[in-house]
Design an enzyme around this catalytic site. Structure first.
Site, mmCIF file in Angstrom:
data_model
loop_
_atom_site.group_PDB
_atom_site.id
_atom_site.type_symbol
_atom_site.label_atom_id
_atom_site.label_comp_id
_atom_site.label_asym_id
_atom_site.label_seq_id
_atom_site.Cartn_x
_atom_site.Cartn_y
_atom_site.Cartn_z
ATOM 1 N N ARG A 83 1.432 -13.540 3.916
ATOM 2 C CA ARG A 83 2.277 -14.110 4.969
ATOM 3 C C ARG A 83 2.951 -15.412 4.531
ATOM 4 O O ARG A 83 4.102 -15.679 4.895
ATOM 5 C CB ARG A 83 1.441 -14.342 6.228
ATOM 6 C CG ARG A 83 0.992 -13.059 6.909
ATOM 7 C CD ARG A 83 0.032 -13.361 8.045
ATOM 8 N NE ARG A 83 -0.369 -12.170 8.779
ATOM 9 C CZ ARG A 83 -1.374 -11.378 8.431
ATOM 10 N NH1 ARG A 83 -2.085 -11.642 7.343
ATOM 11 N NH2 ARG A 83 -1.674 -10.313 9.159
ATOM 12 N N ALA A 142 0.847 -1.188 0.000
ATOM 13 C CA ALA A 142 0.000 0.000 0.000
ATOM 14 C C ALA A 142 0.885 1.242 0.000
ATOM 15 O O ALA A 142 1.695 1.454 0.903
ATOM 16 C CB ALA A 142 -0.911 -0.009 1.227
ATOM 17 N N TYR A 154 -9.581 1.228 5.104
ATOM 18 C CA TYR A 154 -8.936 2.484 4.734
ATOM 19 C C TYR A 154 -9.936 3.405 4.020
ATOM 20 O O TYR A 154 -11.124 3.094 3.923
ATOM 21 C CB TYR A 154 -7.663 2.198 3.940
ATOM 22 C CG TYR A 154 -6.668 1.407 4.763
ATOM 23 C CD1 TYR A 154 -6.272 1.872 6.023
ATOM 24 C CD2 TYR A 154 -6.169 0.181 4.338
ATOM 25 C CE1 TYR A 154 -5.389 1.142 6.806
ATOM 26 C CE2 TYR A 154 -5.287 -0.550 5.126
ATOM 27 C CZ TYR A 154 -4.916 -0.069 6.361
ATOM 28 O OH TYR A 154 -4.051 -0.789 7.148
#
Length: 365
Positions: free
Chosen positions: A324, A57, A182
C-alpha cells in the site's frame, strides 16, 4: 552507508537494493488476461527505483482465481497478454520482475473489494471452490469441494505448467503463494485442513502438498532462476498455524531449494485477531531469519525510510516489501534514497527532476 540501498543476491539474481514491491491484486484482468491497466500500473512501478517487482497473485487455473477479474497465466491467451505488458515495461526499465503463482482454494469466486468482496453465486458468474476439506471460509459461503487425489494431481500440474509459461516469458523469479488463507495455506493450517489421509493431521502431513507444489514449480522453472515462498507466519487464531510451524515449513522449503521466504501473516480465518501497528509482522520475519539460512523478506506497515533501514540493520529482515505504501507513493524508493543519503536508479527522462538539495541522488551512468 545505507543498508537498505546495499545490493543483495537472491540465488543468482542480483538486486541493486533491498526494496521489494510486493504482489498486489488489481482485479483488472479479463478472463485472466492482463490489460492496459496492468501496463500502466506495472510501468510506473518499474520506474520507482526498487530492487525487485513481483507481479500480483497470478492464478494457475480459472478456478484458482480469487475473483473473475484476477490475473491468470493458465492459457495461451493469458501468456500472450502478459507478454505484451512485459515487453512494454522492459523497454524502459531494467528492474528484475518476478511473479507470484497462486490458487485461492476456498477463498475463490469472490467479487472485487470495491464490489463488496463477497462470494459470487454460481448463477452470477461464480464457480465451485475447492479446498483440503469441505469447510467454507465464512459461514455464509458455499462449502468447497474436498480435493481428491486426482484434484491434487491436477493442481500440481497446473502450478508446473504456469511455471513453464513464466519461464517462456523470461520472468526473473517465481514466488509460490502459501499465505493469506489461500489454498496452500489452507493445507498448512489445522483450522482449514481436517483431512484424515496423508495430507492431513500431523505437521508433516499438512506440509506435504505445499511442498509437492513447490517441487513442481522448482522443477519447471530454470535452475539458475530463484523460486521462493510467501507464508503467513500465524493465523492469529488459537489452535491454528503459528510461528513454530512456520519455522519448520521454512526449513523444509529451504532444504528443497527455496531461494527466500517472504513472511506475512493472517488471512485464513475471519476469526483472526491481529495486533496491528508499524512493523507488526517483522518479529515473525526476525525469528525465521534467525533459524533459516535463506534471505527473508519482511513486511507489515513499513511506511518510512527509517523503518525500512532499521529492519535491515537490526537483522529483522534481509529485504523489506512494500504494498500500500508504494501505491500511495510510487516514488517511495526515490524519497527513501534522498532521506538516507543513498543513490537510486531513475529513467533518464526524469533526471532533471532531481531536487537541488539531493545532488547525485540519481544514478546517471
Amino acid at each position: 552507508m545505507s543498508k537498505l540501498f546495499s545490493p543483495l543476491k537472491i540465488g543468482q539474481l542480483e538486486l541493486s537494493n533491498r526494496i521489494v514491491i510486493a504482489p498486489m491484486c488489481q482485479y483488472s484482468a479479463e478472463q485472466g488476461d492482463a490489460t492496459d491497466w496492468h501496463m500502466i500500473h506495472l510501468g510506473h512501478l518499474a520506474l520507482s527505483g526498487a530492487g525487485l517487482l513481483i507481479l500480483e497473485a497470478t492464478a494457475v487455473s480459472p478456478e484458482a482465481r480469487i475473483s473473475p477479474a484476477d490475473l491468470g497465466l493458465y492459457s495461451d491467451a493469458n501468456e500472450q497478454a502478459l507478454a505484451r505488458v512485459l515487453k512494454a515495461v522492459r523497454q524502459h526499465s531494467g528492474m528484475p520482475i518476478g511473479i507470484q503463482l497462486a490458487h485461492a482454494g476456498r477463498k475463490a469466486s469472490t467479487a472485487a473489494p470495491w464490489e463488496g468482496g463477497k462470494q459470487v453465486g454460481l448463477d452470477a458468474g461464480g464457480w465451485q471452490t475447492e479446498a483440503p476439506s469441505a469447510l467454507p471460509y465464512a459461514p455464509e459461503d458455499r462449502p468447497p469441494t474436498a480435493l481428491d487425489d486426482a484434484g491434487l494431481a491436477r493442481i500440481r500440474e497446473a502450478f508446473g505448467q504456469t511455471a513453464r509459461r513464466a519461464a517462456r516469458l523470461g520472468l526473473d523469479m517465481i514466488e509460490v503463494h502459501a499465505a493469506h488463507g489461500y489454498l496452500l495455506h489452507q493445507f498448512l493450517s489445522p483450522l482449514s485442513n481436517q483431512r484424515t489421509d496423508r495430507y492431513g493431521g500431523s505437521l508433516e502431513n499438512r506440509m506435504r502438498f505445499p511442498l509437492e507444489v513447490f517441487d513442481a514449480v522448482r522443477a519447471a522453472f530454470p535452475a539458475e532462476k530463484p523460486v521462493g515462498v510467501r507464508i503467513s507466519a500465524t493465523d492469529w487464531v488459537d489452535g491454528g498455524w503459528d510461528l513454530e510451524q512456520s519455522v519448520a515449513f521454512s526449513m523444509a522449503v529451504a532444504a528443497r531449494g527455496s531461494a527466500y521466504v517472504h513472511v506475512s501473516s493472517g488471512g485464513l480465518s475471519p476469526l483472526q485477531k491481529i495486533e496491528v501497528g508499524p512493523g507488526y509482522q517483522l518479529a515473525f520475519a526476525r525469528e525465521i531469519k534467525r533459524q533459516v539460512e535463506v534471505p527473508v523478506i519482511g513486511v507489515g506497515m513499513i511506511t518510512t525510510p527509517e523503518q525500512a533501514e532499521t529492519a535491515i540493520r537490526d537483522g529483522s529482515a534481509d529485504l523489506v516489501a512494500l504494498a500500500r505504501a508504494v501505491l500511495y507513493d510510487p516514488r517511495w524508493p526515490w524519497h527513501a534514497a534522498a532521506a538516507l543519503g543513498a543513490q537510486v536508479e531513475a529513467p533518464k527522462q526524469y533526471w532533471r527532476s532531481q531536487p537541488a538539495a539531493y545532488k547525485n541522488l540519481f544514478a546517471t551512468e
